[in-house]
Design an enzyme around this catalytic site. Structure first.
Site, mmCIF file in Angstrom:
data_model
loop_
_atom_site.group_PDB
_atom_site.id
_atom_site.type_symbol
_atom_site.label_atom_id
_atom_site.label_comp_id
_atom_site.label_asym_id
_atom_site.label_seq_id
_atom_site.Cartn_x
_atom_site.Cartn_y
_atom_site.Cartn_z
ATOM 1 C CB SER A 1 9.044 26.203 70.597
ATOM 2 O OG SER A 1 9.023 26.875 69.374
ATOM 3 C CB SER B 1 8.371 30.208 69.996
ATOM 4 O OG SER B 1 7.700 29.089 70.543
ATOM 5 C CE LYS C 1 5.963 29.737 73.649
ATOM 6 N NZ LYS C 1 6.338 28.519 72.875
#
Lengths: 97, 460
Positions: B164, B140, B65
Site C-alpha cells: 500500500s 491503498s 493518510k
C-alpha cells in the site's frame, strides 16, 4: 474446490454481524470461493517441519510497569465525545440480559 | 522556486530563512484548492496551517493518510462508518512530525480501511492518477502518492500492509518506503493487518524519504512491536561511497509487463556502472505470498474490524462497504473451527518459510532488485474484474511484507502508455540505511523527470 453455499455465507454474515443484500450475498459467495480456490496453492508447500510462529522480527514480549500513565488517559468527556448514544456519563448499549 | 522542490530542499530554504512557512503553504494551498476537486487526493485540509509552538525547528508541511488518528482533523479511514469521528488522541507518527516542526496540512484519501490497491473502495470517491486521470493512482495510500506526484504537497505519509505504499508510489512516479515491521510505531493507526502494518514516507526523492524516516522511526512504548534499534542518520549517509551485492531473481519477473522488466534491467546496468555487483538468486515464487497474505490479513481484519459496533464511536455495522464485508467474512472463515489448521495456521507456516527464504538470500546478497508491480496503473473500473484485485497487483510486494523486511520503490522511467514504472529494492531487517543509500545511487543515475507532471498541476 471449496464452494461456499448459501448457508455458509449466511453463517459468516451472522458471525461478523453484517447484513448483506441479495446481490452482495451472490458476489461474496463467488469471490470467497475464488479466493479459497486460489489459496489451495499453499498445499504445494511442505510445512511439516515448520514451527508455529506468528512473528517476523525478533521482538520479544514486553511487559509494562503497573503504573498509571496519565499521558494516555482520556477524561470521561473525551471518551464519550464520539458516541451516538450516552446517558449520565455512560455509553448506552443494547440490553444483553 | 517552490513547485517541484523536494521536501529536503524546502526544509533547507526554511532553515536558511530564504522562505517562510507561509510562503510555502500559500503555494501548496493554492495548488490544492485548484486541483484537489479533480484529483480527490485529500479528504480534508485546513486553510490555516497549525504548528506545534514548542517545536524547535520548522519543516515543510506534509499530507498524512487518513488512517492516522489526529486531533486536528477528523479521521475517516475513508469509510462512512467513521464519519464525524474526531480522535481524542494523536498517533505517534503525527505527534513526532508535529514535534519536529512539520505541520500536518491535511488527510489524504485511501481505500476504505486501507483495503485495496486503487482507492476505488474509498467512500469519499476514487483518487485520480495525476499522469492520466482515467487511471487509478494505486492504493491503498493512493491519495498520498497522487498528492506528492502532482505537487499538491511536498511529501506525505502512507501505511503499508502489503504494497500500500510501494504500489501507489510506483503507479504515480514517486518514492515509497515501507520500513521494517516494528521500525515505525503503529500507535494511532487504524488497525488493519496488525502483524503487517507499517507506516512510511511517500516522497519526491529518496533523500526526502530518508529525512522523514529519521523523524518518524523509533521505539515507542505504546506499540510493543516496535524494537529498540538505533535510528541511523539515513540522510547523511546517502552520499557516502559504498557498494553492495544485489540479488536479482527470475521468479519476480514472471507475468510482468516487458517494459517493466526492461526498466529493471536498465536499473541493474546503472547500478553496475556505479560499482554495485549483481548476483542471480532463486527465490520462492511470489504467488505463495498472495495466499499467505490473503489468509492472514483477512483473519486480522476480521478481528480488528469487530470493534466497530457504533457504541463508542462511529456508526453501526450497516455502513461497511462491500470490500470490508468480503474481507471480514473470509477472515472469519479462515479462523473458524475446522478450517483454522488448513488455512490460518498453514499460511502462518508458509509465511515463516518466506521469511527464511529472504534470510538465506541475504547470506549471499545485501539486497534484492525486482519490479514493484506487474503492470502500470490500470483504468478506473478495471479492478471490478477481479475477486481479489489488490492481491494480484501487489504480488511483487507481498513477499517483503510477509517477511517484515524493508523495501523501497523508486520511479524507473515511463512506459510507452505514458504512465510511470517503479522498481524496488528489498533489504535486510532494520537495514533501511543500505536500502536508502542504494536507492539514492539508482535515483541519481535514472534521472526520472518528476517535474513534467507537477508543471501540469501548477500552471493554472
Amino acid at each position: 474446490m471449496t464452494r461456499l453455499t448459501h448457508s455458509d455465507v449466511e453463517k459468516l454474515a451472522e458471525l461478523t454481524k453484517l447484513q448483506l443484500s441479495e446481490a452482495e450475498r451472490e458476489k461474496i459467495s463467488h469471490d470467497l470461493t475464488a479466493s479459497l480456490d486460489y489459496v489451495n496453492n499453499l498445499s504445494d508447500v511442505d510445512t511439516q517441519t515448520v514451527p508455529e510462529t506468528f512473528f517476523t522480527t525478533d521482538a520479544v514480549n514486553v511487559m509494562a510497569e503497573d503504573e498509571v500513565d496519565e499521558t494516555v488517559m482520556l477524561t470521561a468527556a473525551e471518551a464519550l465525545k464520539n458516541a451516538s448514544f450516552k446517558k449520565d456519563g455512560y455509553f448506552v448499549v443494547k440490553r444483553i440480559l | 522556486m517552490i513547485a517541484g522542490s523536494s521536501y529536503t530542499y524546502l526544509a533547507h530554504l526554511l532553515r536558511d530563512n530564504k522562505l517562510s512557512q507561509s510562503d510555502i503553504w500559500g503555494h501548496f494551498l493554492h495548488v490544492i484548492q485548484t486541483h484537489n476537486p479533480q484529483l480527490n487526493a485529500f479528504i480534508s485540509y485546513d486553510e490555516e496551517l497549525s504548528a506545534d509552538d514548542e517545536a524547535k525547528d520548522t519543516l515543510p508541511p506534509l499530507g498524512v493518510k487518513d488512517n492516522f488518528v489526529t486531533k486536528q482533523f477528523p479521521t475517516t479511514a475513508a469509510s462512512k462508518v467513521l464519519s464525524g469521528y474526531f480522535s481524542p488522541y494523536e498517533s505517534t507518527v503525527t505527534s513526532k512530525l508535529l514535534r519536529a516542526g512539520a505541520p500536518i496540512a491535511g488527510k489524504t484519501n485511501l481505500d476504505a480501511w486501507a483495503h485495496g490497491s486503487s482507492t476505488e473502495t474509498s467512500d469519499f470517491g476514487v483518487t485520480r492518477n495525476p499522469y492520466n486521470p482515467d487511471h487509478v493512482p494505486g492504493g491503498s495510500s493512493g491519495g498520498s502518492a497522487a498528492a506528492v506526484a502532482a505537487g499538491l504537497i511536498p511529501a506525505a505519509i502512507g501505511t503499508e500492509t502489503a504494497g500500500s505504499i510501494r504500489l501507489p508510489a510506483a503507479w504515480c512516479g514517486v518514492v515509497g518506503l515501507k520500513p521494517t515491521y516494528g521500525r515505525v510505531s503503529r500507535y494511532g493507526v487504524v488497525a488493519m493487518g496488525s502483524s503487517w502494518d507499517c507506516p512510511g514516507p511517500i516522497t519526491q526523492t529518496v533523500e526526502d524519504a530518508a529525512l522523514i524516516l529519521e523523524v518518524i522511526a523509533g521505539m515507542d512504548d505504546r506499540d510493543a512491536t516496535t524494537l529498540d534499534k538505533a535510528v541511523d542518520s539515513y540522510s547523511s549517509s546517502l552520499r557516502s561511497k559504498q557498494t553492495f551485492t544485489i540479488g536479482y531473481s527470475d521468479e519476480f519477473l514472471t507475468d510482468v509487463d516487458p517494459e517493466i522488466v526492461a526498466a529493471v534491467e536498465k536499473s541493474r546496468k546503472l547500478l553496475e556502472e556505479q560499482g554495485h555487483s549483481f548476483k542471480k538468486i532463486s527465490m520462492m515464487a511470489p504467488k505463495y505470498a498472495i495466499s499467505v497474505y490473503m489468509m492472514l490479513q483477512r483473519s486480522e481484519v476480521s478481528s480488528n474490524l469487530a470493534r466497530y459496533t457504533g457504541v463508542r464511536y462511529g456508526s453501526d455495522r450497516s455502513s461497511f462497504g462491500l470490500e470490508a464485508k468480503r474481507r471480514m467474512m473470509l477472515g472469519t472463515y479462515a479462523l473458524s473451527a475446522g478450517y483454522v489448521d488448513q488455512l490460518y495456521k498453514k499460511a502462518q507456516k508458509v509465511r515463516y518459510l518466506i521469511a527464511q527464504d529472504f534470510q538465506s538470500a541475504y547470506k549471499d546478497v545485501d539486497m534484492i532488485l525486482v519490479p514493484t508491480t506487474p503492470i502500470t496503473a490500470p483504468k478506473i473500473g478495471f479492478s471490478e474484474e477481479f475477486s481479489f484485485f489488490g492481491e494480484m497487483m501487489d504480488v511483487l510486494s507481498e513477499p517483503a511484507a510477509a517477511a517484515g523486511i524493508p523495501a523501497i520503490s523508486v520511479p524507473a522511467g515511463m512506459h510507452s502508455n505514458g504512465l510511470p514504472i517503479g522498481v524496488q529494492l528489498m533489504g535486510r531487517h532494520f537495514d533501511e540505511k543500505s536500502l536508502l543509500k542504494c536507492a539514492y545511487d539508482l535515483e541519481q543515475q535514472l534521472e526520472f523527470n518528476r517535474l513534467d507532471v507537477i508543471k501540469k498541476y501548477t500552471s493554472s
